[in-house]
Structures are given as C-alpha cells and as structure tokens.
Design a protein around this motif. Structure first.
Motif, PDB file in Angstrom:
ATOM      1  N   GLN A   1       0.803  -1.222   0.000  1.00 40.22           N
ATOM      2  CA  GLN A   1       0.000   0.000   0.000  1.00 40.22           C
ATOM      3  C   GLN A   1       0.838   1.276   0.000  1.00 40.22           C
ATOM      4  O   GLN A   1       0.285   2.373  -0.112  1.00 40.22           O
ATOM      5  CB  GLN A   1      -0.931   0.012   1.222  1.00 40.22           C
ATOM      6  CG  GLN A   1      -2.180  -0.850   1.071  1.00 40.22           C
ATOM      7  CD  GLN A   1      -1.858  -2.327   1.067  1.00 40.22           C
ATOM      8  OE1 GLN A   1      -0.990  -2.776   1.811  1.00 40.22           O
ATOM      9  NE2 GLN A   1      -2.539  -3.085   0.226  1.00 40.22           N
ATOM     10  N   VAL A   2       2.150   1.167   0.129  1.00 40.49           N
ATOM     11  CA  VAL A   2       3.001   2.356   0.135  1.00 40.49           C
ATOM     12  C   VAL A   2       3.299   2.761  -1.306  1.00 40.49           C
ATOM     13  O   VAL A   2       3.788   1.937  -2.090  1.00 40.49           O
ATOM     14  CB  VAL A   2       4.310   2.091   0.894  1.00 40.49           C
ATOM     15  CG1 VAL A   2       5.220   3.314   0.832  1.00 40.49           C
ATOM     16  CG2 VAL A   2       4.012   1.717   2.344  1.00 40.49           C
ATOM     17  N   PRO A   3       3.029   4.022  -1.687  1.00 38.78           N
ATOM     18  CA  PRO A   3       3.347   4.475  -3.050  1.00 38.78           C
ATOM     19  C   PRO A   3       4.838   4.325  -3.358  1.00 38.78           C
ATOM     20  O   PRO A   3       5.681   4.484  -2.475  1.00 38.78           O
ATOM     21  CB  PRO A   3       2.924   5.956  -3.030  1.00 38.78           C
ATOM     22  CG  PRO A   3       1.939   6.064  -1.916  1.00 38.78           C
ATOM     23  CD  PRO A   3       2.380   5.065  -0.888  1.00 38.78           C
ATOM     24  N   ASP A   4       5.132   4.023  -4.612  1.00 35.43           N
ATOM     25  CA  ASP A   4       6.527   3.786  -5.001  1.00 35.43           C
ATOM     26  C   ASP A   4       7.424   4.980  -4.691  1.00 35.43           C
ATOM     27  O   ASP A   4       8.563   4.808  -4.241  1.00 35.43           O
ATOM     28  CB  ASP A   4       6.591   3.457  -6.499  1.00 35.43           C
ATOM     29  CG  ASP A   4       5.942   2.113  -6.818  1.00 35.43           C
ATOM     30  OD1 ASP A   4       5.801   1.296  -5.886  1.00 35.43           O
ATOM     31  OD2 ASP A   4       5.566   1.900  -7.991  1.00 35.43           O
ATOM     32  N   ASP A   5       6.919   6.198  -4.936  1.00 34.67           N
ATOM     33  CA  ASP A   5       7.735   7.390  -4.706  1.00 34.67           C
ATOM     34  C   ASP A   5       8.050   7.611  -3.231  1.00 34.67           C
ATOM     35  O   ASP A   5       9.049   8.265  -2.895  1.00 34.67           O
ATOM     36  CB  ASP A   5       7.041   8.628  -5.275  1.00 34.67           C
ATOM     37  CG  ASP A   5       6.924   8.585  -6.788  1.00 34.67           C
ATOM     38  OD1 ASP A   5       7.657   7.783  -7.404  1.00 34.67           O
ATOM     39  OD2 ASP A   5       6.107   9.337  -7.355  1.00 34.67           O
ATOM     40  N   LEU A   6       7.187   7.073  -2.373  1.00 30.45           N
ATOM     41  CA  LEU A   6       7.380   7.287  -0.931  1.00 30.45           C
ATOM     42  C   LEU A   6       8.058   6.107  -0.237  1.00 30.45           C
ATOM     43  O   LEU A   6       8.299   6.167   0.974  1.00 30.45           O
ATOM     44  CB  LEU A   6       6.031   7.563  -0.259  1.00 30.45           C
ATOM     45  CG  LEU A   6       5.377   8.907  -0.558  1.00 30.45           C
ATOM     46  CD1 LEU A   6       4.050   9.032   0.171  1.00 30.45           C
ATOM     47  CD2 LEU A   6       6.290  10.062  -0.160  1.00 30.45           C
ATOM     48  N   ARG A   7       8.352   5.066  -0.961  1.00 33.25           N
ATOM     49  CA  ARG A   7       8.981   3.893  -0.341  1.00 33.25           C
ATOM     50  C   ARG A   7      10.297   4.233   0.363  1.00 33.25           C
ATOM     51  O   ARG A   7      10.547   3.758   1.479  1.00 33.25           O
ATOM     52  CB  ARG A   7       9.191   2.797  -1.380  1.00 33.25           C
ATOM     53  CG  ARG A   7       7.893   2.077  -1.767  1.00 33.25           C
ATOM     54  CD  ARG A   7       8.146   0.940  -2.747  1.00 33.25           C
ATOM     55  NE  ARG A   7       6.890   0.325  -3.168  1.00 33.25           N
ATOM     56  CZ  ARG A   7       6.276  -0.655  -2.523  1.00 33.25           C
ATOM     57  NH1 ARG A   7       6.838  -1.128  -1.419  1.00 33.25           N
ATOM     58  NH2 ARG A   7       5.148  -1.157  -2.958  1.00 33.25           N
ATOM     59  N   PRO A   8      11.184   5.035  -0.245  1.00 30.56           N
ATOM     60  CA  PRO A   8      12.418   5.385   0.481  1.00 30.56           C
ATOM     61  C   PRO A   8      12.162   6.130   1.786  1.00 30.56           C
ATOM     62  O   PRO A   8      12.887   5.935   2.777  1.00 30.56           O
ATOM     63  CB  PRO A   8      13.175   6.265  -0.521  1.00 30.56           C
ATOM     64  CG  PRO A   8      12.625   5.888  -1.856  1.00 30.56           C
ATOM     65  CD  PRO A   8      11.191   5.579  -1.615  1.00 30.56           C
ATOM     66  N   PHE A   9      11.116   6.977   1.793  1.00 24.37           N
ATOM     67  CA  PHE A   9      10.804   7.730   3.010  1.00 24.37           C
ATOM     68  C   PHE A   9      10.310   6.788   4.110  1.00 24.37           C
ATOM     69  O   PHE A   9      10.761   6.866   5.263  1.00 24.37           O
ATOM     70  CB  PHE A   9       9.740   8.788   2.709  1.00 24.37           C
ATOM     71  CG  PHE A   9      10.186   9.854   1.758  1.00 24.37           C
ATOM     72  CD1 PHE A   9      10.814  11.001   2.210  1.00 24.37           C
ATOM     73  CD2 PHE A   9       9.989   9.715   0.390  1.00 24.37           C
ATOM     74  CE1 PHE A   9      11.226  11.991   1.349  1.00 24.37           C
ATOM     75  CE2 PHE A   9      10.399  10.701  -0.488  1.00 24.37           C
ATOM     76  CZ  PHE A   9      11.020  11.835  -0.007  1.00 24.37           C
ATOM     77  N   PHE A  10       9.380   5.885   3.764  1.00 21.84           N
ATOM     78  CA  PHE A  10       8.860   4.956   4.754  1.00 21.84           C
ATOM     79  C   PHE A  10       9.916   3.921   5.150  1.00 21.84           C
ATOM     80  O   PHE A  10       9.900   3.433   6.280  1.00 21.84           O
ATOM     81  CB  PHE A  10       7.608   4.251   4.216  1.00 21.84           C
ATOM     82  CG  PHE A  10       6.357   5.068   4.329  1.00 21.84           C
ATOM     83  CD1 PHE A  10       5.608   5.046   5.494  1.00 21.84           C
ATOM     84  CD2 PHE A  10       5.930   5.875   3.286  1.00 21.84           C
ATOM     85  CE1 PHE A  10       4.457   5.799   5.621  1.00 21.84           C
ATOM     86  CE2 PHE A  10       4.781   6.638   3.402  1.00 21.84           C
ATOM     87  CZ  PHE A  10       4.037   6.596   4.570  1.00 21.84           C
ATOM     88  N   ARG A  11      10.832   3.587   4.226  1.00 24.51           N
ATOM     89  CA  ARG A  11      11.917   2.672   4.581  1.00 24.51           C
ATOM     90  C   ARG A  11      12.794   3.287   5.661  1.00 24.51           C
ATOM     91  O   ARG A  11      13.237   2.608   6.590  1.00 24.51           O
ATOM     92  CB  ARG A  11      12.750   2.346   3.347  1.00 24.51           C
ATOM     93  CG  ARG A  11      13.878   1.341   3.646  1.00 24.51           C
ATOM     94  CD  ARG A  11      14.700   1.001   2.419  1.00 24.51           C
ATOM     95  NE  ARG A  11      15.432   2.165   1.929  1.00 24.51           N
ATOM     96  CZ  ARG A  11      15.274   2.711   0.738  1.00 24.51           C
ATOM     97  NH1 ARG A  11      14.383   2.208  -0.113  1.00 24.51           N
ATOM     98  NH2 ARG A  11      15.987   3.766   0.371  1.00 24.51           N
ATOM     99  N   ASP A  12      13.039   4.586   5.561  1.00 23.10           N
ATOM    100  CA  ASP A  12      13.838   5.277   6.566  1.00 23.10           C
ATOM    101  C   ASP A  12      13.146   5.246   7.919  1.00 23.10           C
ATOM    102  O   ASP A  12      13.783   5.019   8.955  1.00 23.10           O
ATOM    103  CB  ASP A  12      14.089   6.716   6.118  1.00 23.10           C
ATOM    104  CG  ASP A  12      14.970   7.476   7.088  1.00 23.10           C
ATOM    105  OD1 ASP A  12      16.146   7.091   7.246  1.00 23.10           O
ATOM    106  OD2 ASP A  12      14.483   8.446   7.707  1.00 23.10           O
TER     107      ASP A  12
END
Length: 341
Positions: free
Chosen positions: A232-243
């Motif tokens: 459910q995490v948008p591709d563009d925001l994956r690095p942000f949520f990964r952090d």
C-alpha cells in the motif's frame, strides 16, 4: 476541539474560505459539522485535493460527528477515542489507521511521558486525533506545507510526516535513556556506591518498558517497510517509509539491549550489596572475637577463688593486662591477614 485544519491541492495550501475560522471550534456544533461536510465534499470532487483535520482530546460525541462526515470505521474511531489504546498499524488499499504512542523525555526527573496520536487516512482526507499534553502537530503541519513535492502525494504524506516526527522522538528518548543507564552503571561500580542503586535501576526499567510498549507493536510493519514489501506504500514514498522503518527497528534493538543491560546491572548491584553486607558481618565478627579474649581472661580472674596465686603476686596485674593486649593483637593480625579486617 479542532486544533488544526487545512485544505490542500496539487502540493500547495488552498486558501479556502472558512478553513482558518474552524480552528479552535468544537466539531460537535451543528454549523461547524456542516462546514466540515462541505469541505470534505469539495475535496472529494476536486481532483488531487484533500482535507487535514487535527483534533485535540475530542469527546466521543465530537468524534461521532467526524466519523459521520468522513465515513470513518466505528471500531477505529472507538480505538482513537481511547487514550490508552495499544499502538497499531492497519492499512488497506485506500485507507489507513495508525495509533502511535508519542514519547517525551523530562530532563528534570528523567521520566518518560506518553501521549497518543491516531491518524486516519482516506482518499480525500487525513484526520489526526491527539491525546496528551505533548505531541503537538503544528510543527509537522508547517514543515509539510513547506514541502510541495511531499505534499503532492496527498493524505499519505500526512501519515509519513507524523510517523517520521514520532519515530524521531523515539530516537531522542532512547538516547537519553541510554545516557541514564551509563550514569547508573558508573554509580553501581563506583567505590562510593549507595543503597539507592537498585531503585534507580528499577525506575529505568520502567521507563524502558514505556519505550517497548510504544515500539514493539510497530516492529512487524517496520520490517515490511524496510524490505519495501508493503504493497500500500506508493513507489515514490517507499524510500521515506523505509527510513522510518529503519529507525523503528533501530530503537527496538536499543530497547532490547537496554533491558538486558539493566537486568545485568540489577543482578550486579544486588551481588555487590550482598558482598558489602558479608564484609560488614566479617568485621563485626572479628571485633567480637577480639573483645572475647580479654573478656575471657577477666572472667577467669573475676571468679574470686581462694587459691589463685596470681592474685597475690606483684606482677599478676600487669601480666594479665599484657596477656590481654598481646592476645588481642595476635587475633587482630590473624584477621587482618585473612582479609576480614
């Protein structure tokens, strides 16, 4: 009470008439509820727009109004109304509901205080519900409004911003607890240690437990975010949520390490206290033995038998005193050599 309100479109703040006037109002008011409903309907029909409503310690009746306006799930609203709700992370295709524990370190008392933020995210809205004296989201809202690229992702950008701020707070509190543990560790093994060490260790274990209660329910989701397997995490925001996920796992590891260290310190403190008590008992027994020697000699000559030659001998008295002193000195040296004194 409405603590914050914003209408956003295409990555910018849309100065919709009446939004600023809603701040500080109670959503239970019929007129306010109607204006909220109008804003939500406008966001639904306005492509790329969404409403962010921030509530502070609302009543159950006020939450009912918000539930009706935004179509929130009743069970999730019930969880958001409970300030003691366990942290959770529920995400579906178009909706998300997250409960986060907000931690704050009090420098004066070394206490960890807990507040709570619940976040509802839908296609055209983000609703935050806050309980507690800290965790204000004004700074989060201001930073998000200054980042059009992030804001353009819609309501999920609010979820990320709140998560990022709360988890950064976990890191800060975790560092403070680690420093307190280092201070207690020095005190435990210090020559001038006190009997207050076990109480300090137990108190730190309680504060570390608050950290665990806040972080432990998020570990499974954090692992998915780090592996970028959360669909459910948008591709563009994956690095942000990964952090964010990486920070949660880091805090979780620190909490486990601190708990193990505190348990070790508690055992060491108890052992050192037992050793100190044993050393004190050895000293007491040594001095008691030293006093027993002259007491025994004095007791013998205090029996007043008629046939005791030493009583009439001119050197009897100094000999008895010398014998007492010599034997006491001998016993003292024996105990000193054995480490009892």
């Amino acid at each position: 009470m409405i603590r914050g309100m914003g209408y956003y479109r295409a990555g910018t703040v849309d100065p919709v008439s009446g939004v600023a006037g809603l701040v500080g109002e109670v959503p239970g008011d019929v007129t306010i509820a109607g204006r909220l409903r109008e804003l939500h309907q406008r966001a639904v029909t306005d492509d790329g727009a969404f409403v962010w409503l921030g509530l502070f310690q609302p009543t159950r009746a006020e939450l009912q109004i918000v539930q009706d306006v935004f179509g929130l799930a009743p069970l999730q609203v019930e969880d958001a109304s409970n300030p003691r709700q366990r942290a959770k992370f529920e995400v579906t295709k178009d909706f998300a509901f997250v409960v986060l524990k907000v931690l704050s370190y009090v420098e004066a008392t070394s206490d960890v205080e807990t507040a709570q933020i619940s976040v509802f995210v839908g296609p055209s809205y983000a609703v935050t519900v806050r309980h507690g004296s800290h965790g204000d989201l004004k700074g989060v809202r201001a930073r998000l409004e200054c980042d059009p690229d992030l804001l353009r992702h819609g309501p999920v950008s609010v979820l990320y911003s709140v998560l990022d701020t709360v988890v950064d707070g976990y890191l800060s509190v975790s560092d403070e607890i680690s420093r307190d543990i280092e201070n207690v560790e020095e005190a435990v093994f210090s020559p001038t240690r006190t009997d207050d060490d076990p109480q300090l260790i137990y108190r730190l274990k309680r504060e570390n437990l608050e950290m665990r209660r806040a972080v432990a329910p998020l570990v499974a989701t954090a692992t998915e975010l780090v592996r970028e397997t959360h669909a459910q995490v948008p591709d563009d925001l994956r690095p942000f949520f990964r952090d964010v996920g990486d920070h949660v796992l880091r805090v979780s590891d620190t909490v486990e390490q601190n708990d193990s260290l505190l348990m070790t310190l508690l055992m060491a403190s108890t052992s050192l206290q037992d050793l100190k008590q044993n050393a004190d008992m050895r000293k007491i027994a040594s001095y008691a033995a030293m006093l027993a020697v002259p007491t025994m000699i004095a007791g013998i000559y205090g029996m007043n038998f008629d046939d005791m030659p030493e009583l009439t001998w001119s050197f009897g008295y100094p000999l008895a005193l010398g014998l007492m002193g010599g034997l006491v000195l001998l016993v003292y040296r024996l105990f000193k050599r054995s480490g009892w004194l």
